[in-house]
Design an enzyme around this catalytic site. Structure first.
Site, PDB file in Angstrom:
ATOM      1  N   LYS A  89       3.401 -89.528  58.906  1.00 61.94           N
ATOM      2  CA  LYS A  89       4.563 -90.403  58.756  1.00 61.94           C
ATOM      3  C   LYS A  89       5.431 -89.923  57.593  1.00 61.94           C
ATOM      4  CE  LYS A  89       2.304 -92.321  62.058  1.00 61.94           C
ATOM      5  NZ  LYS A  89       1.320 -93.371  61.861  1.00 61.94           N
ATOM      6  N   ASP A 122      -4.786 -98.267  52.930  1.00 61.97           N
ATOM      7  CA  ASP A 122      -3.929 -97.411  53.749  1.00 61.97           C
ATOM      8  C   ASP A 122      -2.504 -97.550  53.215  1.00 61.97           C
ATOM      9  OD1 ASP A 122      -2.271 -96.295  55.708  1.00 61.97           O
ATOM     10  OD2 ASP A 122      -3.608 -96.859  57.356  1.00 61.97           O
ATOM     11  N   ARG A 164     -13.263 -73.765  57.485  1.00 64.10           N
ATOM     12  CA  ARG A 164     -13.490 -75.212  57.621  1.00 64.10           C
ATOM     13  C   ARG A 164     -13.854 -75.831  56.273  1.00 64.10           C
ATOM     14  NH1 ARG A 164     -18.193 -76.489  59.112  1.00 64.10           N
ATOM     15  NH2 ARG A 164     -18.327 -75.044  60.878  1.00 64.10           N
TER      16      ARG A 164
END
Ligand SMILES: *Cc1c(COP(=O)(O)O)cnc(C)c1O
Length: 393
Positions: free
Chosen positions: A207, A182, A57
């Site tokens: 995307k 963004d 992690r």
């Protein structure tokens, strides 16, 4: 040409995408293609000593390889990856404390809007949504406790272009405001927000960056060391990390990012111009068209536009439904940025979670259709649009 008048192409981008962080010498095997390291734990030479990795992690070699490449592509110093784009947003918002205030552009990704209104609000973080194409409204929205400005440009689904440098300058006047951009719609191939004063660039890697519609992942890229340290802490403490296999996929996809974005850009421009001349189309919202209201701003901060854009037609909900269900190549689906072309109706799909009143104010009506132009032959995509118009009108 699709990129005429825009900033010059970034030189060396494709080389960075292929080589940054990919040095074969860092693996004992000298593997040219970075391996997928699935181990969740790493052997330590002595108690509380480690050789760079302890637990999956907090760090993973495949993930680090991807993060190094992502930082290079945005000409940033640091990159961090997360389990999803919204995971990146949640983590970035966790830099703030209860009582802090966010100013966000009004036309953000539906999931970002939902997170701000329905999750962060409950945790004591207030958000004001306003039109960032009007600088005065940004200035007026800033309060004493404003700690973050959230920009998405071009916006979704209305493709408004926000002047990153101008909004960043407004934020810097106050001093302690973190400016986040963004950049999902453009990727660093078409826009590098850090060059224009942004503090953090956030991505849904789901995307264009991955581009093959088979991974959900997010990232943050930044220069500031202290901010990176805080985000690195949160990435581990909150646990919003991606899997090594997914990191491998995205790292691989970046190798063709420049080529893919060139084709998305060219094809979407041709299709946008075709739509602009169609008798059933009332408006095409594409930052590469001179008719776009913020065309000049687009040209000074972008090197071109990607495959995602919207258009409005003369019909209503019924025509939209018929049009979308008549398409044969464009797939009726949410998301964007993959090799396959997609079409959707934001008012009832991606932006259904935005309150109706806000949707109407913004102009996200039932006659607004969003396209994500993929990598198929442009002529075939135009034929498909043509037959869908004939079926629906
Ligand atoms: C998809 C998307 C997100 C959210 O990313 P996920 O990977 O789906 O969590 C954020 N911003 C934009 C602009 C997006 O298109």
């Amino acid at each position: 040409m699709a990129s005429e008048g825009f900033l010059n192409k970034i030189s060396g981008f494709a080389t960075l995408a292929i080589h940054a962080g990919q040095d074969p010498e860092k693996w004992n095997s000298a593997a040219v293609v970075p391996p997928i390291v699935t181990s969740t734990t790493f052997k330590q030479p002595a108690p509380a000593e480690h050789t760079g990795f302890e637990y999956g992690r907090s760090g993973n070699p495949t993930r680090n390889t991807l993060e190094e490449c992502l930082a290079a592509l945005d000409k940033g110093k640091h990159a961090l990856t997360f389990a999803s784009g919204l995971g990146a947003t949640t983590t970035i918002a966790s830099l703030l404390s209860s009582g802090d205030h966010i100013v966000s552009c009004d036309d953000v990704y539906g999931g970002t809007n939902r997170l701000f209104r329905r999750v962060l609000e409950r945790l004591g973080l207030q958000t004001t949504f306003t039109d960032f194409t009007n600088l005065e409204s940004v200035k007026n929205a800033i309060k004493d406790n404003t700690k973050m400005i959230w920009i998405e440009t071009p916006t979704n689904p209305l493709l408004k272009v926000i002047d990153i440098a101008a909004v960043s300058a407004v934020a810097k006047e106050k001093g302690d405001i973190i400016v986040v951009v963004d950049n999902t719609f453009l990727t660093p191939y078409l826009q590098r927000p850090l060059d224009f004063g942004a503090d953090i660039v956030v991505y849904s890697l789901t995307k264009y960056m991955n581009g093959h519609s088979d991974v959900i992942m997010g990232a943050a890229v930044l220069n500031d060391d202290a901010l990176e340290e805080r985000l690195r802490f949160l990435q581990n403490a909150m646990g919003v990390v991606p899997s090594p296999t997914d990191c491998y996929f995205v790292n691989r996809s970046l190798k063709t990012l420049a080529l893919r974005m060139e084709q998305h850009q060219k094809s979407s421009y041709v299709i946008a111009k075709w739509l602009e001349n169609h008798p059933k189309v009332t408006q095409v919202l594409h930052p590469g068209l001179p008719s776009h209201p913020q065309y000049a701003i687009a040209q000074k901060q972008m090197t071109g536009h990607s495959g995602v854009f919207s258009f409005k037609h003369v019909g209503g909900l019924q025509e939209s439904r018929k049009f979308l269900s008549s398409m044969k190549l464009f797939i009726l689906a949410e998301s964007l940025g993959g090799y396959e072309s997609l079409a959707e109706l934001p008012s009832v799909m991606t932006h259904a979670s935005v309150p109706e009143e806000q949707r109407n104010e913004l102009g996200i009506t039932h006659s607004l259709i969003r396209l994500s132009v993929g990598l198929e032959d442009t002529e075939d995509l135009i034929k498909d649009l043509d037959q869908a118009f004939k079926a629906a009108f």
